[in-house]
Design a protein around this motif. Structure first.
Motif, mmCIF file in Angstrom:
data_model
loop_
_atom_site.group_PDB
_atom_site.id
_atom_site.type_symbol
_atom_site.label_atom_id
_atom_site.label_comp_id
_atom_site.label_asym_id
_atom_site.label_seq_id
_atom_site.Cartn_x
_atom_site.Cartn_y
_atom_site.Cartn_z
ATOM 1 N N GLU A 137 0.835 -1.207 0.000
ATOM 2 C CA GLU A 137 0.000 0.000 0.000
ATOM 3 C C GLU A 137 0.869 1.256 0.000
ATOM 4 O O GLU A 137 0.561 2.235 -0.676
ATOM 5 N N GLU A 150 -4.923 4.962 -0.981
ATOM 6 C CA GLU A 150 -3.759 4.112 -0.667
ATOM 7 C C GLU A 150 -3.132 4.532 0.669
ATOM 8 O O GLU A 150 -2.633 3.695 1.413
ATOM 9 N N HIS A 185 -5.283 2.856 3.190
ATOM 10 C CA HIS A 185 -5.002 1.411 3.260
ATOM 11 C C HIS A 185 -3.710 1.145 4.039
ATOM 12 O O HIS A 185 -3.636 0.205 4.829
ATOM 13 N N VAL A 191 -10.295 -2.656 1.422
ATOM 14 C CA VAL A 191 -9.316 -2.546 0.329
ATOM 15 C C VAL A 191 -9.919 -3.121 -0.956
ATOM 16 O O VAL A 191 -9.804 -2.533 -2.037
ATOM 17 N N GLU A 227 -10.480 -1.136 -4.333
ATOM 18 C CA GLU A 227 -9.718 -1.599 -5.501
ATOM 19 C C GLU A 227 -10.613 -1.676 -6.740
ATOM 20 O O GLU A 227 -10.140 -1.458 -7.859
HETATM 21 FE FE LIG Z 1 -4.647 -0.067 -1.839
#
Ligand SMILES: [Fe+2]
Ligand SMILES: [Fe+2]
Length: 272
Positions: free
Chosen positions: A80, A112, A115, A190, A194
């Protein structure tokens, strides 16, 4: 603050706080500057990138052992963090990309960051902290081939993040199997994000490809070996998240059924 300055700060920072910090005010993108292609990120000492053979990660089979789970989740946090850095990298590398593309990079970068924080926050559950284990730099190693916004979208969105649609399904299931609901729900978040990131890749493949190419042909033409369809899926193939990302049936089918192929020029005798 300018988007470019924010991105440069993230790639070059040698502390995690700066890499994961949200901008204090709304960013402007009036001066994207000259193209800047940075070879390697700044990192805190304990998270400096080392060769892959010095940063081995156990397979998911090791999940029941919290000491091994710590190493698995640590590697996920580093994936990440690399994604954070690479979306910032792309903001610097592609100043001439459409403004909407650049806004998209920034929006994904923020995901990100979140995450990275979420996986890091799981580590104390196993007695570990982010920075306790050596980390590798697989995504960074691909930077020389990411020469255009389209190639970036094909590598990040349609290869790495595409494969992660499958990986996260398996990771969440394995985390639940060992009773780690906290980790499983992080992986679920996530996974959902995504889908949007893959949609970004898909959308820009559609907009930036040659009109005469099919989506599949354009994807194939814009990834550089060893990136290839085989790396855009996991061992288990899940069609539903790809459809949710907007991929058409022809592309999903081509990806699901594509046979592994030898390295170009490797000859027919290659044993796989
Ligand atoms: Fe990610
Ligand atoms: Fe992502």
């Amino acid at each position: 603050m300018e988007l470019r300055d924010y991105a440069l700060g993230i790639v070059e920072a040698t502390d995690l706080e700066t890499k994961l910090r949200r901008p204090a005010d709304a960013l402007t993108d009036a001066r994207p500057g000259p193209a800047l292609r940075i070879d390697a990120p700044g990192r805190p000492r304990e998270l400096r990138i080392v060769p892959a053979d010095k940063a081995r990660v156990p397979s998911l089979r090791a999940m029941p052992d919290p000491a091994q789970r710590a190493r698995i989740v640590h590697a996920l946090a580093n994936h990440e963090l690399q994604a954070v850095e690479l979306f910032a990298w792309a903001i610097l590398a592609f100043p001439d990309a459409p403004a909407e593309y650049r806004r998209g990079l920034h929006a994904i970068l923020a995901d990100e960051q979140r995450h990275t924080r979420m996986y890091s926050a799981c580590l104390p559950n196993y007695g570990a902290r982010f920075g306790d284990f050596p980390v590798s730099g697989y995504f960074w190693s691909k930077v020389p081939d990411l020469t255009t916004p389209l190639r970036f979208a094909c590598a990040m969105g349609l290869t790495f993040e595409n494969a992660n649609l499958d990986h996260t399904e398996v990771q969440a299931r394995e985390a639940r199997r060992v009773g780690d609901e906290e980790l499983a729900s992080v992986v679920d978040v996530v996974h959902r994000d995504e889908i949007r990131h893959v949609r970004f890749g898909w959308t820009w493949l559609e907009r930036l490809k040659e009109p005469s190419q099919t989506m599949w042909e354009a994807y194939r033409a814009n990834v550089t070996w060893p990136l290839r369809p085989e790396l855009a899926r996991g061992r288990e193939f899940h069609a539903a998240p790809r459809r949710a990302a907007g991929m058409d049936d022809a592309f999903v089918e081509a990806l699901a059924t594509h046979d592994e192929e030898p390295r170009p020029g490797a000859g027919k005798s290659r044993v796989v």
